[in-house]
Design an enzyme around this catalytic site. Structure first.
Site, PDB file in Angstrom:
ATOM      1  N   LYS A 149       0.844  -1.204   0.000  1.00  0.00           N
ATOM      2  CA  LYS A 149       0.000   0.000   0.000  1.00  0.00           C
ATOM      3  C   LYS A 149       0.876   1.250   0.000  1.00  0.00           C
ATOM      4  O   LYS A 149       0.662   2.176  -0.785  1.00  0.00           O
ATOM      5  CB  LYS A 149      -0.890   0.010   1.248  1.00  0.00           C
ATOM      6  CG  LYS A 149      -1.519   1.365   1.547  1.00  0.00           C
ATOM      7  CD  LYS A 149      -2.323   1.332   2.828  1.00  0.00           C
ATOM      8  CE  LYS A 149      -1.589   1.783   4.051  1.00  0.00           C
ATOM      9  NZ  LYS A 149      -1.401   3.232   4.182  1.00  0.00           N
ATOM     10  N   ASN A 150       1.856   1.263   0.916  1.00  0.00           N
ATOM     11  CA  ASN A 150       2.634   2.486   1.106  1.00  0.00           C
ATOM     12  C   ASN A 150       3.533   2.806  -0.079  1.00  0.00           C
ATOM     13  O   ASN A 150       4.090   3.896  -0.157  1.00  0.00           O
ATOM     14  CB  ASN A 150       3.456   2.405   2.395  1.00  0.00           C
ATOM     15  CG  ASN A 150       2.568   2.554   3.618  1.00  0.00           C
ATOM     16  OD1 ASN A 150       1.382   2.862   3.492  1.00  0.00           O
ATOM     17  ND2 ASN A 150       3.133   2.346   4.792  1.00  0.00           N
ATOM     18  N   ARG A 168      -4.298  10.669   4.302  1.00  0.00           N
ATOM     19  CA  ARG A 168      -3.232  11.639   4.378  1.00  0.00           C
ATOM     20  C   ARG A 168      -2.238  11.503   3.214  1.00  0.00           C
ATOM     21  O   ARG A 168      -1.659  12.487   2.752  1.00  0.00           O
ATOM     22  CB  ARG A 168      -2.531  11.419   5.720  1.00  0.00           C
ATOM     23  CG  ARG A 168      -1.451  12.368   6.010  1.00  0.00           C
ATOM     24  CD  ARG A 168      -0.708  11.927   7.254  1.00  0.00           C
ATOM     25  NE  ARG A 168       0.675  12.305   7.109  1.00  0.00           N
ATOM     26  CZ  ARG A 168       1.170  13.438   7.528  1.00  0.00           C
ATOM     27  NH1 ARG A 168       0.421  14.285   8.154  1.00  0.00           N
ATOM     28  NH2 ARG A 168       2.432  13.735   7.331  1.00  0.00           N
ATOM     29  N   ASP A 212      -4.723   9.116   9.937  1.00  0.00           N
ATOM     30  CA  ASP A 212      -4.790   8.180  11.060  1.00  0.00           C
ATOM     31  C   ASP A 212      -4.671   8.902  12.390  1.00  0.00           C
ATOM     32  O   ASP A 212      -3.966   9.899  12.501  1.00  0.00           O
ATOM     33  CB  ASP A 212      -3.613   7.207  10.995  1.00  0.00           C
ATOM     34  CG  ASP A 212      -3.796   6.169   9.913  1.00  0.00           C
ATOM     35  OD1 ASP A 212      -4.884   6.115   9.336  1.00  0.00           O
ATOM     36  OD2 ASP A 212      -2.838   5.429   9.680  1.00  0.00           O
ATOM     37  N   ASP A 225       4.657   0.266  11.890  1.00  0.00           N
ATOM     38  CA  ASP A 225       3.381  -0.299  11.431  1.00  0.00           C
ATOM     39  C   ASP A 225       3.165  -1.731  11.926  1.00  0.00           C
ATOM     40  O   ASP A 225       2.063  -2.248  11.813  1.00  0.00           O
ATOM     41  CB  ASP A 225       3.304  -0.267   9.896  1.00  0.00           C
ATOM     42  CG  ASP A 225       3.058   1.153   9.378  1.00  0.00           C
ATOM     43  OD1 ASP A 225       2.786   2.048  10.190  1.00  0.00           O
ATOM     44  OD2 ASP A 225       3.145   1.357   8.153  1.00  0.00           O
ATOM     45  N   VAL A 282       8.426   6.398  16.562  1.00  0.00           N
ATOM     46  CA  VAL A 282       8.107   7.084  15.313  1.00  0.00           C
ATOM     47  C   VAL A 282       6.849   7.943  15.434  1.00  0.00           C
ATOM     48  O   VAL A 282       6.855   9.104  15.042  1.00  0.00           O
ATOM     49  CB  VAL A 282       8.002   6.081  14.140  1.00  0.00           C
ATOM     50  CG1 VAL A 282       7.683   6.795  12.838  1.00  0.00           C
ATOM     51  CG2 VAL A 282       9.298   5.288  14.003  1.00  0.00           C
TER      52      VAL A 282
HETATM   53  C1  UD1 Z   1       4.563   6.538   6.219  1.00  0.00           C
HETATM   54  C2  UD1 Z   1       3.593   5.371   6.104  1.00  0.00           C
HETATM   55  C3  UD1 Z   1       3.163   4.887   7.485  1.00  0.00           C
HETATM   56  C4  UD1 Z   1       4.393   4.567   8.324  1.00  0.00           C
HETATM   57  C5  UD1 Z   1       5.350   5.756   8.340  1.00  0.00           C
HETATM   58  C6  UD1 Z   1       6.641   5.442   9.076  1.00  0.00           C
HETATM   59  C7  UD1 Z   1       2.445   5.854   4.041  1.00  0.00           C
HETATM   60  C8  UD1 Z   1       1.172   6.173   3.361  1.00  0.00           C
HETATM   61  N1  UD1 Z   1       2.428   5.800   5.363  1.00  0.00           N
HETATM   62  O1  UD1 Z   1       3.851   7.605   6.834  1.00  0.00           O
HETATM   63  O2  UD1 Z   1       2.360   3.715   7.320  1.00  0.00           O
HETATM   64  O3  UD1 Z   1       3.975   4.285   9.643  1.00  0.00           O
HETATM   65  O4  UD1 Z   1       5.685   6.138   6.999  1.00  0.00           O
HETATM   66  O5  UD1 Z   1       7.247   4.326   8.557  1.00  0.00           O
HETATM   67  O6  UD1 Z   1       3.454   5.592   3.402  1.00  0.00           O
HETATM   68  N2  UD1 Z   1       6.975  14.231  10.652  1.00  0.00           N
HETATM   69  C9  UD1 Z   1       7.111  15.558  10.978  1.00  0.00           C
HETATM   70  N3  UD1 Z   1       7.173  16.482   9.964  1.00  0.00           N
HETATM   71  C10 UD1 Z   1       7.104  16.137   8.654  1.00  0.00           C
HETATM   72  C11 UD1 Z   1       6.955  14.766   8.315  1.00  0.00           C
HETATM   73  C12 UD1 Z   1       6.888  13.831   9.343  1.00  0.00           C
HETATM   74  O7  UD1 Z   1       7.189  15.897  12.148  1.00  0.00           O
HETATM   75  O8  UD1 Z   1       7.174  17.024   7.790  1.00  0.00           O
HETATM   76  C13 UD1 Z   1       6.957  13.218  11.730  1.00  0.00           C
HETATM   77  C14 UD1 Z   1       5.612  12.532  11.872  1.00  0.00           C
HETATM   78  O9  UD1 Z   1       4.755  13.254  12.699  1.00  0.00           O
HETATM   79  C15 UD1 Z   1       6.033  11.212  12.495  1.00  0.00           C
HETATM   80  C16 UD1 Z   1       7.393  10.939  11.885  1.00  0.00           C
HETATM   81  O10 UD1 Z   1       7.858  12.184  11.396  1.00  0.00           O
HETATM   82  O11 UD1 Z   1       6.174  11.330  13.866  1.00  0.00           O
HETATM   83  C17 UD1 Z   1       7.383   9.912  10.766  1.00  0.00           C
HETATM   84  O12 UD1 Z   1       6.541  10.328   9.741  1.00  0.00           O
HETATM   85  P1  UD1 Z   1       6.756   9.881   8.217  1.00  0.00           P
HETATM   86  O13 UD1 Z   1       7.972   9.023   8.111  1.00  0.00           O
HETATM   87  O14 UD1 Z   1       6.682  11.101   7.384  1.00  0.00           O
HETATM   88  O15 UD1 Z   1       5.487   8.980   7.985  1.00  0.00           O
HETATM   89  P2  UD1 Z   1       4.445   9.083   6.818  1.00  0.00           P
HETATM   90  O16 UD1 Z   1       5.144   9.290   5.519  1.00  0.00           O
HETATM   91  O17 UD1 Z   1       3.352   9.986   7.204  1.00  0.00           O
END
Ligand code: UD1
Length: 426
Positions: free
Chosen positions: A22-23, A99, A123, A311, A333
């Site tokens: 999915k991701n 998202r 989420d 995850d 995370v």
């Molecule tokens: C993606 C995955 C999700 C997985 C996550 C970490 C998808 C659709 N989702 O989510 O299933 O759990 O990676 O492996 O691919 N953060 C910030 N600022 C930012 C971006 C992120 O503070 O600009 C923080 C987030 O709040 C979180 C952490 O960084 O605490 C990780 O987020 P990120 O790696 O970006 O996860 P997603 O891409 O949202």
């Protein structure tokens, strides 16, 4: 409201095939926007999030078709016809449902010079900021404003530069790579995420004509090109779905062959299962996981790849809840990702949360009760816990699970589990 009714007491046994991640698939679909013409993506899971991303692309002017494979496994092919001049706006009604819709931001700014993308909900697993997406795009030369709930980005042409991330965010790395492929000059992203889904995205972009080095390492270098061409590309297998079946096999003392699972993408998780007493055997095209006797508790710390995936944390907590001994599970995370633990406690699990740590004392069996899925992975973790509960566990709000697991009920049934999808009045 749709629920799963899971009857406890069966060991997962047999073969299960995992389709694409999915991701990854969602980002590959967003990447299709970078080239006019027909892009075909294979092994895309038949899940709600893919329907939402299809709708995002349709509203941007694309024609999107999903063709489900007849052989089962919950996968299919997405065919996206991208117009010469896509629209540039993505509304809140879609972004709030998923998202990952914001991953169209990078490709749209890069290809069209502007984008209006609603600020996400998503989420219930933490604040999930966008600061790294925004500051990265700004460093590439975009102007970004926030107005009326939208991020509005403009840049006639992005210019390559050096970027760094405070944290190896998956979404920010993907958005920035997709923006940089059409920027003028070279972009270097330091402290980039290293997930297999990043490597997958970069492989598709490379097939489209992008010039990228270092995917899968902390430093990704992208040399911008003038334009990209559409391609046919196959999504990497879903390591989180594979990991869910692996943990389920260990919890229930079963024996499962997970076809297409890539052991190298699950190194830490599979090592934890071996420590718990499982037999883990990488095969030519998959992984076999078998368990004889009750698992031992193992400590787990979630970290960006190659660490233990966040995850799979709910499944790790569920595993510890039925193992011998005590486990310390640390979530690094996402804040708020222990929310589902209250539901697990309703099944009789012994879990104490202290900040981002969970102390889990294993019990021989859990006790069935109605519980609520709070997000995709929490829902799957609760179903696994239901397999170790006496009687029938009702897991509510399963639309969350539908977002990430294709054919969830059918796949579990194929592994011998008694599980039904039932309608309940709200
Ligand atoms: C993606 C995955 C999700 C997985 C996550 C970490 C998808 C659709 N989702 O989510 O299933 O759990 O990676 O492996 O691919 N953060 C910030 N600022 C930012 C971006 C992120 O503070 O600009 C923080 C987030 O709040 C979180 C952490 O960084 O605490 C990780 O987020 P990120 O790696 O970006 O996860 P997603 O891409 O949202």
């Amino acid at each position: 409201m749709e629920c799963f009714e899971v009857t406890g007491g069966t060991a997962l046994t047999g073969r299960v095939r995992v389709t694409g991640a999915k991701n990854s698939a969602l980002k590959l679909m967003a990447a299709a926007l970078l080239a006019a013409g027909r892009t075909t993506i294979e092994e895309v899971p038949d899940i709600l999030d893919v329907s939402i991303m299809s709708e995002v692309l349709r509203r941007l002017g694309c024609d999107v078709r999903y063709e489900r494979y007849p052989h089962g496994g919950g996968g299919g092919r997405v065919v996206v016809d991208v117009p010469d001049e896509p629209a540039t706006e993505t509304d809140y009604d879609l972004v709030r449902k998923m998202r990952a819709s914001i991953s169209v931001l990078g490709p749209l700014v890069a290809r069209c010079g502007s984008a209006r993308v609603a600020l996400p909900g998503g989420d219930a697993i933490g604040s999930r900021g966008l600061d790294m997406h925004i500051s990265g795009l700004e460093r590439l030369g975009a102007t970004i404003e926030s107005e009326h709930g939208f991020l509005v980005a403009t840049a006639p042409r992005l210019t390559g530069t050096s970027l760094w991330l405070d944290f190896p965010s998956v979404g920010a790395t993907e958005n920035l790579v997709m923006a940089a492929v059409l920027a003028e000059g070279t972009t270097v992203i330091d402290n980039a995420a290293r997930e297999p889904e990043i490597v997958d995205l970069c492989s598709m972009l490379t097939a489209m004509g992008a010039v990228i080095e270092g995917a899968g390492t902390s430093t990704i270098a992208v040399e911008g090109v003038e334009d990209l061409k559409p391609v046919t590309y196959t999504t990497v297998p879903d390591r989180i779905v594979a990991g869910t079946w692996a943990i389920g096999a260990v919890m229930t003392r079963g024996d499962v062959v997970i076809e297409r699972a890539v052991a190298d993408h699950l190194t830490v998780a599979l090592a934890k299962l071996t420590d718990a007493g499982a037999h883990v055997e990488p095969l030519a095209d998959g992984v076999r996981v078998a368990m004889d006797g009750r698992p031992r508790c193992v400590d787990v710390v979630t970290l960006p790849y190659p660490g233990f995936p966040t995850d799979l944390q709910p499944m790790a907590v569920a595993l510890a809840a039925v193992s011998t001994g005590t486990a310390l599970i640390t979530e690094n995370v996402f804040e708020g990702r222990f929310m589902f633990v209250n539901e697990l406690v309703r099944l009789g699990a012994s879990v104490r949360i202290d900040g981002h740590h969970a102390v889990v004392r294993g019990r021989e069996r859990l006790s069935s009760a109605p519980v609520v899925a709070t997000d995709i992975r929490a829902g799957a973790g609760l179903v696994l816990a239901g397999l170790l509960s006496d009687g029938v566990t009702e897991v509510q709000d399963v639309h969350h699970v539908d977002r990430g697991y294709p054919d969830f009920v059918q796949q579990l049934r194929g592994l011998g589990v008694q599980i039904e999808r039932v309608q309940r009045p709200d």
